[in-house]
Design a protein around this motif. Structure first.
Motif, PDB file in Angstrom:
ATOM      1  N   ARG A 166       0.819  -1.218   0.000  1.00 14.56           N
ATOM      2  CA  ARG A 166       0.000   0.000   0.000  1.00 14.56           C
ATOM      3  C   ARG A 166       0.851   1.267   0.000  1.00 14.56           C
ATOM      4  N   MET A 167       2.133   1.111   0.373  1.00 10.73           N
ATOM      5  CA  MET A 167       3.056   2.253   0.460  1.00 10.73           C
ATOM      6  C   MET A 167       4.292   1.930  -0.393  1.00 10.73           C
ATOM      7  N   PRO A 168       4.205   2.083  -1.713  1.00  8.84           N
ATOM      8  CA  PRO A 168       5.296   1.624  -2.588  1.00  8.84           C
ATOM      9  C   PRO A 168       6.644   2.274  -2.293  1.00  8.84           C
ATOM     10  N   GLY A 169       6.633   3.471  -1.734  1.00 10.75           N
ATOM     11  CA  GLY A 169       7.891   4.149  -1.405  1.00 10.75           C
ATOM     12  C   GLY A 169       8.694   3.410  -0.346  1.00 10.75           C
ATOM     13  N   GLN A 170       8.033   2.504   0.373  1.00 11.96           N
ATOM     14  CA  GLN A 170       8.740   1.743   1.416  1.00 11.96           C
ATOM     15  C   GLN A 170       9.568   0.602   0.839  1.00 11.96           C
ATOM     16  N   LYS A 171       9.523   0.420  -0.485  1.00 16.04           N
ATOM     17  CA  LYS A 171      10.411  -0.581  -1.101  1.00 16.04           C
ATOM     18  C   LYS A 171      11.845  -0.060  -1.141  1.00 16.04           C
ATOM     19  N   ARG A 172      11.996   1.249  -0.995  1.00 11.80           N
ATOM     20  CA  ARG A 172      13.349   1.823  -0.872  1.00 11.80           C
ATOM     21  C   ARG A 172      13.470   2.429   0.520  1.00 11.80           C
ATOM     22  N   ASN A 173      14.696   2.774   0.881  1.00 18.06           N
ATOM     23  CA  ASN A 173      14.906   3.226   2.254  1.00 18.06           C
ATOM     24  C   ASN A 173      15.584   4.587   2.363  1.00 18.06           C
ATOM     25  N   PRO A 174      14.940   5.651   1.845  1.00 19.55           N
ATOM     26  CA  PRO A 174      15.543   6.975   2.046  1.00 19.55           C
ATOM     27  C   PRO A 174      15.582   7.336   3.536  1.00 19.55           C
ATOM     28  N   ILE A 175      14.619   6.826   4.290  1.00 19.52           N
ATOM     29  CA  ILE A 175      14.645   6.926   5.756  1.00 19.52           C
ATOM     30  C   ILE A 175      14.201   5.574   6.296  1.00 19.52           C
ATOM     31  N   GLY A 176      14.401   5.342   7.593  1.00 23.26           N
ATOM     32  CA  GLY A 176      13.924   4.094   8.188  1.00 23.26           C
ATOM     33  C   GLY A 176      12.404   4.103   8.288  1.00 23.26           C
ATOM     34  N   TRP A 177      11.793   2.973   8.081  1.00 26.38           N
ATOM     35  CA  TRP A 177      10.327   2.856   8.188  1.00 26.38           C
ATOM     36  C   TRP A 177       9.964   2.158   9.491  1.00 26.38           C
ATOM     37  N   PRO A 178       8.796   2.373  10.018  1.00 23.11           N
ATOM     38  CA  PRO A 178       7.796   3.330   9.552  1.00 23.11           C
ATOM     39  C   PRO A 178       8.165   4.762   9.941  1.00 23.11           C
ATOM     40  N   TYR A 179       7.561   5.702   9.225  1.00 24.32           N
ATOM     41  CA  TYR A 179       7.702   7.125   9.575  1.00 24.32           C
ATOM     42  C   TYR A 179       7.166   7.301  10.998  1.00 24.32           C
ATOM     43  N   THR A 180       7.955   7.945  11.841  1.00 20.91           N
ATOM     44  CA  THR A 180       7.496   8.163  13.217  1.00 20.91           C
ATOM     45  C   THR A 180       7.646   9.639  13.571  1.00 20.91           C
ATOM     46  N   GLU A 181       6.773  10.086  14.424  1.00 23.66           N
ATOM     47  CA  GLU A 181       6.846  11.466  14.936  1.00 23.66           C
ATOM     48  C   GLU A 181       6.438  11.466  16.393  1.00 23.66           C
ATOM     49  N   GLY A 182       6.628  12.586  17.054  1.00 23.44           N
ATOM     50  CA  GLY A 182       6.267  12.648  18.460  1.00 23.44           C
ATOM     51  C   GLY A 182       6.108  14.070  18.936  1.00 23.44           C
ATOM     52  N   LEU A 183       5.385  14.204  20.031  1.00 25.29           N
ATOM     53  CA  LEU A 183       5.150  15.508  20.660  1.00 25.29           C
ATOM     54  C   LEU A 183       5.337  15.355  22.158  1.00 25.29           C
ATOM     55  N   ARG A 184       5.712  16.458  22.793  1.00 23.61           N
ATOM     56  CA  ARG A 184       5.660  16.475  24.241  1.00 23.61           C
ATOM     57  C   ARG A 184       4.171  16.471  24.613  1.00 23.61           C
ATOM     58  N   MET A 185       3.846  15.933  25.776  1.00 20.10           N
ATOM     59  CA  MET A 185       2.434  15.774  26.134  1.00 20.10           C
ATOM     60  C   MET A 185       1.675  17.114  26.141  1.00 20.10           C
ATOM     61  N   ASP A 186       2.336  18.177  26.652  1.00 17.35           N
ATOM     62  CA  ASP A 186       1.624  19.468  26.692  1.00 17.35           C
ATOM     63  C   ASP A 186       1.403  20.021  25.283  1.00 17.35           C
ATOM     64  N   GLU A 187       2.291  19.701  24.350  1.00 11.20           N
ATOM     65  CA  GLU A 187       2.083  20.117  22.957  1.00 11.20           C
ATOM     66  C   GLU A 187       0.914  19.342  22.353  1.00 11.20           C
ATOM     67  N   ALA A 188       0.895  18.043  22.654  1.00 13.30           N
ATOM     68  CA  ALA A 188      -0.169  17.191  22.101  1.00 13.30           C
ATOM     69  C   ALA A 188      -1.536  17.622  22.629  1.00 13.30           C
ATOM     70  N   MET A 189      -1.571  18.043  23.898  1.00 13.84           N
ATOM     71  CA  MET A 189      -2.840  18.421  24.530  1.00 13.84           C
ATOM     72  C   MET A 189      -3.237  19.870  24.221  1.00 13.84           C
ATOM     73  N   HIS A 190      -2.362  20.606  23.535  1.00 12.79           N
ATOM     74  CA  HIS A 190      -2.688  21.999  23.219  1.00 12.79           C
ATOM     75  C   HIS A 190      -3.889  22.049  22.265  1.00 12.79           C
ATOM     76  N   PRO A 191      -4.821  22.992  22.509  1.00 10.57           N
ATOM     77  CA  PRO A 191      -6.035  23.005  21.675  1.00 10.57           C
ATOM     78  C   PRO A 191      -5.791  23.182  20.162  1.00 10.57           C
ATOM     79  N   LEU A 192      -4.623  23.682  19.752  1.00  9.21           N
ATOM     80  CA  LEU A 192      -4.376  23.803  18.303  1.00  9.21           C
ATOM     81  C   LEU A 192      -4.030  22.455  17.659  1.00  9.21           C
ATOM     82  N   SER A 193      -3.524  21.496  18.443  1.00  6.29           N
ATOM     83  CA  SER A 193      -3.110  20.208  17.857  1.00  6.29           C
ATOM     84  C   SER A 193      -4.353  19.449  17.408  1.00  6.29           C
ATOM     85  N   PHE A 194      -4.303  18.925  16.218  1.00  2.00           N
ATOM     86  CA  PHE A 194      -5.532  18.508  15.540  1.00  2.00           C
ATOM     87  C   PHE A 194      -5.324  17.198  14.799  1.00  2.00           C
TER      88      PHE A 194
END
Ligand code: MTE
Length: 304
Positions: A166-194
């Motif tokens: 379903r993700m053909p770009g994952q057949k190559r490795n420009p970065i490690g998979w899966p794509y991961t991201e993260g937030l500090r808890m107060d950033e995640a709970m901020h009303p703008l985070s959507f």
């Protein structure tokens, strides 16, 4: 300009889009603002959302044909071209880590309890372009609270689907998979985070991160992880794709900051897609009033 319609946009969604535009024009002439319910009908048509920008939204065709989504290909047009490969059914989201109510949830479980609202947000990519996108979705905080994070949950991490078919770009490795991201808890709970599930009143197209993606408007676009399948509450700052891959160029915080250059280019200006002259980039992408206090006392050069 070449106008393409992504193949996964069904006819009724296109109709919805046309209706949506007319509805927006209508509400604009009333001086009103629309919050769209799950039915797509306006829930509130008065007052202006404190969360939306007045900037003119970028045309739909630009938003869905100029994308960064390396799992669907490198190059700005590849994600739209490969969009049909990213089937979003079935879809489930695993929630685990430091929370009282972990589990594996169907997409319906995840989305259903949340009334849909609209947020017109600026998106500033670290590469120097920006857009204004009318998203539909719901606050990230509302979703996270359902899983009852414990006091040990200091950060939250997100992962994109890992699936080479379903993700053909994952057949190559420009970065490690899966794509991961993260937030500090107060950033995640901020009303703008959507969490976005749609844009311009239509179901979120695959290239925009269907069926659900994060949007953190005061941070560079790479924080806004697409096609999420896992949410994990953690005690330590999680490893995130770009900051692992190129740590001196892409930080964990990624707050939009015209004062802090990327090592290879300035971040003072940006090209708004569809505009000729460059604009000044604003601190925290124009959301400083709402979010600067999250970082008081922090050295934003060191924590870029
Ligand atoms: N999420 C995943 N899973 N894979 C990606 O390549 N690219 C990021 C972010 N989310 C990316 C991703 C980057 S660099 C940007 S600028 C935004 O998505 C772009 O969002 P857009 O294509 O909807 O404008």
């Amino acid at each position: 300009m070449l106008i393409k319609r992504p193949s996964d946009i069904r006819e009724h969604e296109v109709t919805d889009f046309a209706l949506y535009q007319r509805r927006r024009e209508f509400l604009k002439t009333l001086g009103g603002f629309a919050l769209l319910g799950a039915s797509g009908l306006p829930l509130v048509a008065h007052g202006k959302s404190a969360f939306s920008t007045d900037d003119e939204p970028t045309p739909y065709d630009d938003i869905v044909n100029y994308n960064n989504f390396i799992e669907l290909g490198t190059g700005k047009e590849a994600p739209a071209e490969n969009a049909a490969l990213l089937k979003t059914s079935p879809w489930s989201v695993t929630v685990d880590g430091e929370c009282a109510k972990p589990g594996q949830f169907t997409l319906e479980d995840i989305l259903k309890p949340h009334p849909t609202e609209e947020r017109i947000y600026r998106l500033r990519c670290v590469e120097g372009w920006s857009m204004v996108i009318p998203w539909q979705g719901f606050p990230l905080a509302a979703l996270l609270k359902r899983f009852q994070p414990t006091s040990k949950a200091k950060y939250v991490s997100f992962e994109t689907l890992l699936d080479r078919a379903r993700m053909p770009g994952q057949k190559r490795n420009p970065i490690g998979w899966p794509y991961t991201e993260g937030l500090r808890m107060d950033e995640a709970m901020h009303p703008l985070s959507f969490i976005a599930t749609g844009l311009y009143g239509a179901t979120l197209p695959a290239q925009s991160g269907a069926p659900l993606r994060l949007v953190v408007p005061w941070k560079y676009g790479y924080k806004s992880i697409k096609s999420i399948v896992r949410i994990r509450f953690v005690e330590q700052q999680p490893a995130t794709s770009w900051s692992v891959e190129v740590p001196d160029e892409y930080g964990f915080y990624a707050n939009v900051n015209p004062e802090v250059d990327h090592p290879r280019w300035s971040q003072r200006k940006e090209r708004r897609i569809g505009e000729f002259l460059k604009r000044e980039t604003l601190p925290f992408n124009g959301y400083a009033e709402q979010v600067a206090s999250l970082y008081s006392g922090m050295d934003l050069r060191a924590n870029f």
